[in-house]
Design a protein around this motif. Structure first.
Motif, PDB file in Angstrom:
ATOM      1  N   VAL A  71      50.115 -32.395 -93.281  1.00 54.95           N
ATOM      2  CA  VAL A  71      50.949 -31.485 -94.060  1.00 54.95           C
ATOM      3  C   VAL A  71      50.163 -30.625 -95.046  1.00 54.95           C
ATOM      4  O   VAL A  71      50.525 -29.477 -95.300  1.00 54.95           O
ATOM      5  N   VAL A  72      49.043 -31.171 -95.581  1.00 55.36           N
ATOM      6  CA  VAL A  72      48.345 -30.451 -96.647  1.00 55.36           C
ATOM      7  C   VAL A  72      47.924 -29.033 -96.255  1.00 55.36           C
ATOM      8  O   VAL A  72      48.092 -28.102 -97.049  1.00 55.36           O
ATOM      9  N   PRO A  73      47.405 -28.809 -95.029  1.00 61.30           N
ATOM     10  CA  PRO A  73      47.053 -27.411 -94.694  1.00 61.30           C
ATOM     11  C   PRO A  73      48.233 -26.454 -94.830  1.00 61.30           C
ATOM     12  O   PRO A  73      48.057 -25.311 -95.271  1.00 61.30           O
ATOM     13  N   PHE A  74      49.438 -26.907 -94.488  1.00 60.93           N
ATOM     14  CA  PHE A  74      50.592 -26.010 -94.591  1.00 60.93           C
ATOM     15  C   PHE A  74      51.007 -25.806 -96.034  1.00 60.93           C
ATOM     16  O   PHE A  74      51.450 -24.727 -96.408  1.00 60.93           O
ATOM     17  N   PHE A  75      50.832 -26.866 -96.837  1.00 63.27           N
ATOM     18  CA  PHE A  75      51.044 -26.717 -98.276  1.00 63.27           C
ATOM     19  C   PHE A  75      50.108 -25.627 -98.797  1.00 63.27           C
ATOM     20  O   PHE A  75      50.518 -24.726 -99.539  1.00 63.27           O
ATOM     21  N   TRP A  76      48.852 -25.668 -98.347  1.00 60.79           N
ATOM     22  CA  TRP A  76      47.868 -24.690 -98.820  1.00 60.79           C
ATOM     23  C   TRP A  76      48.208 -23.279 -98.346  1.00 60.79           C
ATOM     24  O   TRP A  76      48.043 -22.305 -99.088  1.00 60.79           O
ATOM     25  N   MET A  77      48.712 -23.173 -97.129  1.00 63.81           N
ATOM     26  CA  MET A  77      49.129 -21.874 -96.601  1.00 63.81           C
ATOM     27  C   MET A  77      50.229 -21.282 -97.489  1.00 63.81           C
ATOM     28  O   MET A  77      50.166 -20.108 -97.872  1.00 63.81           O
ATOM     29  N   ILE A  78      51.214 -22.105 -97.830  1.00 65.58           N
ATOM     30  CA  ILE A  78      52.343 -21.614 -98.624  1.00 65.58           C
ATOM     31  C   ILE A  78      51.884 -21.250-100.034  1.00 65.58           C
ATOM     32  O   ILE A  78      52.206 -20.176-100.553  1.00 65.58           O
ATOM     33  N   VAL A  79      51.079 -22.137-100.651  1.00 59.62           N
ATOM     34  CA  VAL A  79      50.576 -21.855-101.996  1.00 59.62           C
ATOM     35  C   VAL A  79      49.793 -20.538-102.004  1.00 59.62           C
ATOM     36  O   VAL A  79      50.013 -19.675-102.849  1.00 59.62           O
ATOM     37  N   SER A  80      48.907 -20.380-101.011  1.00 57.68           N
ATOM     38  CA  SER A  80      48.077 -19.177-100.976  1.00 57.68           C
ATOM     39  C   SER A  80      48.912 -17.923-100.785  1.00 57.68           C
ATOM     40  O   SER A  80      48.570 -16.853-101.300  1.00 57.68           O
ATOM     41  N   SER A  81      50.032 -18.049-100.066  1.00 61.56           N
ATOM     42  CA  SER A  81      50.835 -16.855 -99.805  1.00 61.56           C
ATOM     43  C   SER A  81      51.506 -16.337-101.078  1.00 61.56           C
ATOM     44  O   SER A  81      51.950 -15.198-101.114  1.00 61.56           O
ATOM     45  N   PHE A  82      51.582 -17.182-102.110  1.00 61.31           N
ATOM     46  CA  PHE A  82      52.220 -16.765-103.366  1.00 61.31           C
ATOM     47  C   PHE A  82      51.208 -16.398-104.447  1.00 61.31           C
ATOM     48  O   PHE A  82      51.573 -16.195-105.589  1.00 61.31           O
TER      49      PHE A  82
ATOM     50  N   ILE B   2      63.900 -24.426 -85.844  1.00 66.57           N
ATOM     51  CA  ILE B   2      64.256 -25.049 -84.563  1.00 66.57           C
ATOM     52  C   ILE B   2      63.827 -26.506 -84.564  1.00 66.57           C
ATOM     53  O   ILE B   2      64.570 -27.409 -84.183  1.00 66.57           O
ATOM     54  N   PHE B   3      62.603 -26.738 -85.033  1.00 72.30           N
ATOM     55  CA  PHE B   3      62.044 -28.084 -84.948  1.00 72.30           C
ATOM     56  C   PHE B   3      62.770 -29.057 -85.872  1.00 72.30           C
ATOM     57  O   PHE B   3      63.146 -30.155 -85.468  1.00 72.30           O
ATOM     58  N   LEU B   4      62.992 -28.638 -87.118  1.00 74.95           N
ATOM     59  CA  LEU B   4      63.638 -29.562 -88.043  1.00 74.95           C
ATOM     60  C   LEU B   4      65.086 -29.823 -87.638  1.00 74.95           C
ATOM     61  O   LEU B   4      65.597 -30.931 -87.789  1.00 74.95           O
ATOM     62  N   GLY B   5      65.751 -28.800 -87.073  1.00 73.03           N
ATOM     63  CA  GLY B   5      67.116 -28.994 -86.622  1.00 73.03           C
ATOM     64  C   GLY B   5      67.206 -29.948 -85.451  1.00 73.03           C
ATOM     65  O   GLY B   5      68.216 -30.603 -85.244  1.00 73.03           O
ATOM     66  N   LEU B   6      66.147 -30.016 -84.683  1.00 72.09           N
ATOM     67  CA  LEU B   6      66.213 -30.767 -83.429  1.00 72.09           C
ATOM     68  C   LEU B   6      65.084 -31.779 -83.301  1.00 72.09           C
ATOM     69  O   LEU B   6      64.641 -32.067 -82.204  1.00 72.09           O
ATOM     70  N   GLN B   7      64.631 -32.307 -84.437  1.00 71.05           N
ATOM     71  CA  GLN B   7      63.432 -33.155 -84.345  1.00 71.05           C
ATOM     72  C   GLN B   7      63.621 -34.346 -83.417  1.00 71.05           C
ATOM     73  O   GLN B   7      62.717 -34.697 -82.674  1.00 71.05           O
ATOM     74  N   LYS B   8      64.813 -34.933 -83.433  1.00 69.88           N
ATOM     75  CA  LYS B   8      65.044 -36.105 -82.579  1.00 69.88           C
ATOM     76  C   LYS B   8      64.911 -35.737 -81.111  1.00 69.88           C
ATOM     77  O   LYS B   8      64.282 -36.429 -80.329  1.00 69.88           O
ATOM     78  N   VAL B   9      65.521 -34.585 -80.752  1.00 64.95           N
ATOM     79  CA  VAL B   9      65.468 -34.134 -79.369  1.00 64.95           C
ATOM     80  C   VAL B   9      64.032 -33.805 -78.987  1.00 64.95           C
ATOM     81  O   VAL B   9      63.566 -34.119 -77.897  1.00 64.95           O
TER      82      VAL B   9
ATOM     83  N   ARG C 260      57.673 -39.251 -88.903  1.00 68.20           N
ATOM     84  CA  ARG C 260      57.396 -38.934 -87.495  1.00 68.20           C
ATOM     85  C   ARG C 260      57.494 -37.436 -87.253  1.00 68.20           C
ATOM     86  O   ARG C 260      56.673 -36.836 -86.564  1.00 68.20           O
ATOM     87  N   ALA C 261      58.520 -36.811 -87.822  1.00 69.70           N
ATOM     88  CA  ALA C 261      58.706 -35.371 -87.619  1.00 69.70           C
ATOM     89  C   ALA C 261      57.569 -34.585 -88.277  1.00 69.70           C
ATOM     90  O   ALA C 261      57.006 -33.671 -87.678  1.00 69.70           O
ATOM     91  N   LEU C 262      57.201 -34.972 -89.506  1.00 65.85           N
ATOM     92  CA  LEU C 262      56.146 -34.229 -90.213  1.00 65.85           C
ATOM     93  C   LEU C 262      54.800 -34.386 -89.510  1.00 65.85           C
ATOM     94  O   LEU C 262      53.972 -33.478 -89.534  1.00 65.85           O
TER      95      LEU C 262
ATOM     96  N   MET D  71      46.022 -31.406 -82.099  1.00 68.97           N
ATOM     97  CA  MET D  71      46.509 -32.121 -80.921  1.00 68.97           C
ATOM     98  C   MET D  71      46.750 -33.612 -81.116  1.00 68.97           C
ATOM     99  O   MET D  71      47.426 -34.235 -80.312  1.00 68.97           O
ATOM    100  N   PHE D  72      46.168 -34.228 -82.172  1.00 73.68           N
ATOM    101  CA  PHE D  72      46.363 -35.683 -82.261  1.00 73.68           C
ATOM    102  C   PHE D  72      47.823 -36.075 -82.480  1.00 73.68           C
ATOM    103  O   PHE D  72      48.245 -37.143 -82.025  1.00 73.68           O
ATOM    104  N   PRO D  73      48.661 -35.222 -83.129  1.00 73.20           N
ATOM    105  CA  PRO D  73      50.080 -35.593 -83.246  1.00 73.20           C
ATOM    106  C   PRO D  73      50.735 -35.792 -81.883  1.00 73.20           C
ATOM    107  O   PRO D  73      51.559 -36.699 -81.702  1.00 73.20           O
ATOM    108  N   PHE D  74      50.354 -34.937 -80.930  1.00 74.84           N
ATOM    109  CA  PHE D  74      50.878 -35.076 -79.575  1.00 74.84           C
ATOM    110  C   PHE D  74      50.526 -36.456 -79.010  1.00 74.84           C
ATOM    111  O   PHE D  74      51.377 -37.163 -78.469  1.00 74.84           O
ATOM    112  N   VAL D  75      49.252 -36.850 -79.159  1.00 68.89           N
ATOM    113  CA  VAL D  75      48.827 -38.173 -78.686  1.00 68.89           C
ATOM    114  C   VAL D  75      49.638 -39.263 -79.381  1.00 68.89           C
ATOM    115  O   VAL D  75      50.103 -40.214 -78.746  1.00 68.89           O
TER     116      VAL D  75
END
Lengths: 275, 319
Positions: free
Chosen positions: A22-33, A256-263, B131-133, B195-199
């Motif tokens: 998750v941290v890289p995406f946190f950094w992406m969002i922080v940097s965008s602001f 899409i992903f968060l809405g359907l994570q189980k699927v 799991r989702a994250l 790719m490791f999340p896929f694994v």
């Protein structure tokens, strides 16, 4: 009732795992602001000193990104819908008929699903050139069928097979044709599966890079993954704008992903994805 | 179920329900009669999709084969394109890079993915959301991951160099993407991350199919968590790991997005892999015939791995 952890120690690897993903995406969002001045200053600030929307304003009102967002949407929707139109009868055929060579055809479909796209860029470039479809959205929609059609046939066949045949038998005895059965019985019953396949295909084409790079480099037909490169020139890269555009590009996929994570997780577990 | 499906399959040929249709006006012409006779058979269901795929996969592959043995004017040149491209230094470089990149990626993806899968299979609060994250790097567009890592790897203002230098771990900023001997390991790390999340999710699926009785028996015998992992989990996972490995090879040879977006194969081809070389030969050097020869060889090698994967997966599911 959810049970708690067997041992509190399990939270340590869980935290490490989350940090990695998750941290890289946190950094992406922080940097965008952050403002450009703050992005290019040392020491680095962990949160923006002054939160600015300037990068988003630039991306949305002063760049080609909205246009590319539209192109991406058209191409992804077009290719996904056409693939489903062709995949539905094919999947019905594979799941409900016994015929000679069925296994071979299914294996060939799976092989085309797994085929690395790099093997096809040169021949498809020549082919699209021959059809005068280079640098057109139609051309891109057609080549994306290479990604979406095998995927849709493969997943939909599995879905149809899970629907009991008995439901159709009654209709056939009443004189319904096979096509009637497909449209009036199978399609309504498979709607949830079709929605999932639709979203899988949409995500696959939305994220596609190398076909778009090879076949659509005119600014009227570029898609988002290619358009992102426009913020870097030989001398300078506007990292704030790139991060803001990255956030914008990820939003539909995240929704899409968060809405359907189980699927999604379930679909992967059934072995439909190639990674 | 199975019997029902088979008896269903016979129905189009001689079942009573087709009788009413006979009374409809007789279709005119040979094509009309053919359609009327076969429209409820598999051909008309499957043919359109197959035809479309053949147009966009089989036909282009045949035309590549032809281009790979001709020159720019279409004259037959035998194996010359193959010889030239095989003897090119760029090909040697790209082949070595591809083998390094794919092998190193797979080893790390399997280790990290299996570990993550085992963690995700444990009971803890927030398991579903974790799991989702975990899947996020795999779901988010490759280009977004690539750009984010490129920014974090930035030599002067990147967060990675900042952390390393402020802790005194390195003296000078590391040139992650421009130092010829560091660029490929750096890109491998990004690929592993993606790719490791896929694994891990595939491993999770494999873990959930292991009979609980095995663990219960082991616990009765006083097995520790480590014993369980080494003597039950890993041996039981072996078939699915083998099949994941082949999928990772297929995905690995095609990982264009991350590398091309971050380095374009540079510096000096140090991060060029074969799939990008095909693109470069065709669209930077405009040598379509040699690019075709390279595509054909790439296609053959990929097909070997694809067939191996399908065979192994069929055997695993057959068990």
């Amino acid at each position: 009732m959810k049970t708690g952890a067997r041992s509190p120690w399990v939270y340590l690897p869980v935290l490490i795992l989350l940090a990695i993903t998750v941290v890289p995406f946190f950094w992406m969002i922080v940097s965008s602001f952050k403002s450009l001045a703050e992005l290019y200053s040392m020491p680095i600030t962990w949160l923006p000193k002054v939160t600015t929307w300037a990068n988003y304003k630039k991306v949305l009102f002063d760049s080609n990104i909205p246009r590319y967002f539209w192109n991406s949407t058209v191409v992804s929707l077009g290719s996904t819908i056409i693939a489903l139109i062709f995949a539905t009868p094919a999947a019905y055929g594979f799941s409900r008929f016994e015929f000679k060579g069925r296994g071979v055809w299914q294996t060939l479909i799976l092989m085309s699903h797994l085929l690395p796209s790099a093997a096809l860029i040169v021949p498809l470039y020549i082919f699209l050139g021959y059809l005068n479809l280079l640098n057109t959205l139609v051309g891109l929609i057609l080549v994306y069928l290479v990604l979406t059609l095998p995927l849709s046939i493969w997943m939909l066949t599995g879905y149809f097979k899970s629907i009991p045949v008995e439901l159709e038998e009654a209709a056939i005895i009443d004189g319904a044709s096979r096509w009637g059965v497909l449209f009036r019985i199978m399609l309504p019953l498979s709607l949830p599966g079709i929605v999932v396949i639709f979203l899988y295909s949409f995500v696959a084409t939305w994220n596609e890079f190398i076909f778009a790079l090879s076949f659509a480099n005119d600014s009227t037909v570029k898609t988002l993954p290619i358009g992102l490169a426009e913020f870097s020139t030989e001398y300078d890269t506007d990292w704030g704008a790139i991060m803001a555009a990255s956030v914008i590009m990820s939003l539909p996929i995240a929704a899409i992903f968060l809405g359907l994570q189980k699927v999604f997780v379930g679909g992967m577990m059934s072995g439909a994805m190639k990674g | 179920m199975q019997n029902a499906a088979q008896s269903m399959a016979q129905t189009p040929v001689q079942s009573p329900p087709r009788q009413p249709e006979r009374s409809a006006p007789a279709p005119r012409g040979r094509i009309g009669r053919y359609i009327a006779a076969h429209k409820d058979g598999p051909t008309f269901f499957i043919l359109p999709a197959i035809a479309l795929l053949a147009t966009f996969i089989v036909y282009p592959i045949i035309s590549t084969l032809i281009m790979s043995v001709t020159d720019a004017n279409g004259a037959f040149v035998g194996a010359a394109n193959y010889v030239n491209i095989i003897e090119s230094d760029r090909t040697a470089r790209a082949t070595v890079n591809t083998i390094y990149f794919v092998t190193a990626s797979i080893i790390l993806q399997l280790i990290l993915g299996t570990a993550a899968g085992i963690v995700l299979n444990e009971q803890f609060r927030g398991q579903a959301i974790v799991r989702a994250l975990t899947l996020i790097p795999w779901v988010i567009p490759g280009i977004v991951g690539a750009m984010t890592w490129a920014w974090m790897f930035h030599t002067d203002y990147g967060v990675i160099n900042y952390i390393l230098m402020s802790n005194g771990l390195v003296e000078d900023p590391v040139r992650w993407l421009t130092n010829p001997s560091i660029v490929l390991p750096a890109l491998t790390a990004v690929n592993v991350w993606k790719m490791f999340p896929f694994v891990s999710i595939m491993v999770l699926a494999g873990l959930q199919s292991i009979p609980v009785s095995l663990y219960e028996a082991a616990r009765v015998d006083g097995a520790t968590f480590r014993d369980e992992v080494l003597h039950i989990t890993l041996p039981q996972l072996r078939p699915i790991l083998a099949s994941i490995t082949l999928l990772l090879i297929i995905a690995g040879v095609n990982s264009i997005t991350i590398i091309y977006a971050m380095t374009k194969g540079g510096p000096a081809d140090r991060s060029l892999i074969t799939s990008i070389q095909i693109f470069v030969e065709a669209f930077q050097y405009f040598n379509f015939n040699q690019a075709s020869a390279l595509s054909v060889m790439f296609f053959i090698v990929s097909t070997v791995f694809i067939v191996a994967h399908i065979w192994l997966d069929g055997r695993r599911k057959g068990q």
